[in-house]
Design a protein around this motif. Structure first.
Motif, PDB file in Angstrom:
ATOM      1  N   SER A 148     -11.035  11.338 -20.030  1.00  0.00           N
ATOM      2  CA  SER A 148      -9.677  11.121 -20.541  1.00  0.00           C
ATOM      3  C   SER A 148      -9.647   9.914 -21.452  1.00  0.00           C
ATOM      4  N   TYR A 149     -10.333   8.847 -21.020  1.00  0.00           N
ATOM      5  CA  TYR A 149     -10.391   7.626 -21.821  1.00  0.00           C
ATOM      6  C   TYR A 149     -11.047   7.906 -23.172  1.00  0.00           C
ATOM      7  N   GLY A 150     -12.195   8.573 -23.135  1.00  0.00           N
ATOM      8  CA  GLY A 150     -12.913   8.897 -24.375  1.00  0.00           C
ATOM      9  C   GLY A 150     -12.056   9.712 -25.321  1.00  0.00           C
ATOM     10  N   LEU A 151     -11.333  10.681 -24.776  1.00  0.00           N
ATOM     11  CA  LEU A 151     -10.483  11.519 -25.625  1.00  0.00           C
ATOM     12  C   LEU A 151      -9.290  10.745 -26.173  1.00  0.00           C
ATOM     13  N   LEU A 173     -18.371   6.268 -26.570  1.00  0.00           N
ATOM     14  CA  LEU A 173     -17.005   5.917 -26.161  1.00  0.00           C
ATOM     15  C   LEU A 173     -16.902   5.860 -24.639  1.00  0.00           C
ATOM     16  N   ARG A 174     -17.540   6.835 -23.992  1.00  0.00           N
ATOM     17  CA  ARG A 174     -17.498   6.874 -22.530  1.00  0.00           C
ATOM     18  C   ARG A 174     -18.238   5.699 -21.895  1.00  0.00           C
ATOM     19  N   MET A 212     -13.177  -2.800 -21.625  1.00  0.00           N
ATOM     20  CA  MET A 212     -14.412  -2.565 -20.890  1.00  0.00           C
ATOM     21  C   MET A 212     -14.133  -1.678 -19.692  1.00  0.00           C
ATOM     22  N   GLN A 213     -14.933  -1.835 -18.628  1.00  0.00           N
ATOM     23  CA  GLN A 213     -14.770  -0.912 -17.514  1.00  0.00           C
ATOM     24  C   GLN A 213     -13.358  -0.976 -16.924  1.00  0.00           C
ATOM     25  N   ARG A 214     -12.768  -2.153 -17.007  1.00  0.00           N
ATOM     26  CA  ARG A 214     -11.438  -2.282 -16.431  1.00  0.00           C
ATOM     27  C   ARG A 214     -10.425  -2.348 -17.549  1.00  0.00           C
ATOM     28  N   SER A 215     -10.258  -1.268 -18.227  1.00  0.00           N
ATOM     29  CA  SER A 215      -9.371  -1.224 -19.372  1.00  0.00           C
ATOM     30  C   SER A 215      -7.940  -1.064 -18.910  1.00  0.00           C
TER      31      SER A 215
END
Ligand code: CA
Length: 399
Positions: free
Chosen positions: A310-313, A302-303, A1-4
């Motif tokens: 960066s996370y999405g990619l 994904l975002r 989640m937001q804090r991955s």
């Protein structure tokens, strides 16, 4: 989640010796605040003995407050994120889990219309396929954020009460709430409110257990992505070639049809012409010299798991690679690439071996490792950055 895991990485690089002063007052205040939260939770249906046990020992935790108020000391380049988030080990583990959970993933694909590779990739990035769930006991972290935090205390109060309710209902065993300092927990790293709206029971035991049940965790991830707009009928996006000197629209909010992008001179990375009505936006996360991508509505989904390109990619690339696809063709614009997790661990051992004592190697690049890197860089006449880079690794004998 937001804090991955991604955010946890950021936290890991926050300096521990920042000398943030915390008053004894806030340390004391948490006790009466926790007692009042306990009362509120019970009034909202939490079984008293559950509230009692889960909040017992909730004392002031300087680390939670420090993480919640600090800004990362270092800007992490996208090639560093990609190097450690999508490394050979995570790809290999992904392929293994793809086979191991084939039936579950097939059933999830059918039910939610979210393909197995993207579900698996989120799982891999969020919790290393369930192997890493965080170091903080969720109710205690949330109690600190609610009672001693500087921001959004009302929100964290709500999240704490939801956590206690989840345990009180018997969905997740009360001792199993391990997660990030920010309150996300389990294999999907959901915040409790996200859990309430999107978690599902997929193994049919009547409990939504995102900590101990892989089917529940994976199906909840798929449910989250579906809800955020993911549709298997379109790709997340793909790498493209942008004509030299391109001055046209770019940025993730400027969508056009593929055929319009084609008219602007873009092609797929292999030179194939772009045609069709699919809407996509052009992103160049490392500037004009790095790789370029056209991304669709699926990339936005994904975002929404974590609001970072960066996370999405990283998710997109990992999902491609575990399905036998190709890595990105255009290299990141650097002559000093980032390191995988295995190389980070090896770097720490090499630093120790060469007298730059960084403590027990754990693969996590924190303040001690950065200090060691800076000393090594200075000794070898390199620019002093503290960054875990290929050049410093190579200079110390890493291969
Ligand atoms: Ca279940």
């Amino acid at each position: 989640m937001q804090r991955s895991i991604w955010k946890r990485f950021v936290c890991a690089v926050i300096g521990s010796g920042l000398g943030l002063s915390v008053t004894t007052g806030s340390a004391l205040a948490i006790e009466s605040c926790v007692a009042s939260l306990k009362k509120q939770a019970i009034a909202k249906g939490v079984r008293p003995e559950v509230a009692e046990r889960m909040l017992a020992g909730a004392t002031f935790d300087e680390k939670v407050i420090r993480f919640s108020t600090s800004q990362p000391e270092y800007k992490t380049e996208i090639w560093d994120y990609m190097a450690f988030l999508v490394d050979a080990e995570r790809i290999k583990d992904g392929e293994k889990n793809l086979k191991k959970h084939k039936r579950t993933l097939s059933a999830i694909e059918k039910r939610y219309g979210v393909n197995r590779h993207v579900v698996l990739a989120v799982w891999g990035i969020e919790s290393d396929y369930g192997q890493f769930r965080g170091d903080f006991y969720t109710p205690h972290a949330l109690a600190n954020l609610a009672c001693a935090g500087k921001r959004r205390s009302k929100y964290f109060r709500g999240e704490l009460i939801k956590t206690l309710q989840i345990a009180s209902r018997g969905d997740v065993p009360e001792g199993d709430f391990k997660g990030s300092w920010a309150g996300a927990f389990g294999q999907t790293q959901f915040m409790p409110s996200t859990y309430n709206s999107l978690a599902v029971d997929f193994d049919g035991d009547g409990r939504k257990d995102l900590v101990n049940s892989v089917p529940d965790a994976l199906a909840s991830t798929a449910n989250f992505l579906k809800n955020a707009g993911w549709r298997d009928s379109r790709p997340w996006g793909f790498e493209v070639k942008v004509p030299k000197g391109y001055k046209g629209p770019s940025g993730r909010k400027k969508n056009s049809s593929l055929s319009t992008w084609g008219k602007r001179g873009l092609t797929k990375i292999d030179g194939t012409r772009l045609t069709g009505k699919l809407e996509a936006a052009l992103i160049r996360p490392a500037g004009a010299k790095g790789p370029a991508f056209l991304v669709t509505r699926n990339f936005r989904a994904l975002r929404s798991y974590n609001a970072s390109t960066s996370y999405g990619l990283a998710i997109a690339l990992l999902s491609e690679l575990v399905s036998g696809g190709d890595p990105f063709k255009t290299p990141w614009p650097t002559d000093n690439p980032g390191l995988s997790r295995a190389q980070r661990l090896e770097l720490q051992k090499l630093l120790n071996k060469n007298g730059f004592n960084v403590g027990a190697p754990d693969g996590k690049v924190g303040p001690a490792t950065r200090a060691g890197i800076r000393k090594a860089e200075a000794k070898y006449g390199m620019p002093v950055t503290g960054r875990p880079s290929w050049n410093v690794y190579y200079s110390l004998g890493g291969r």
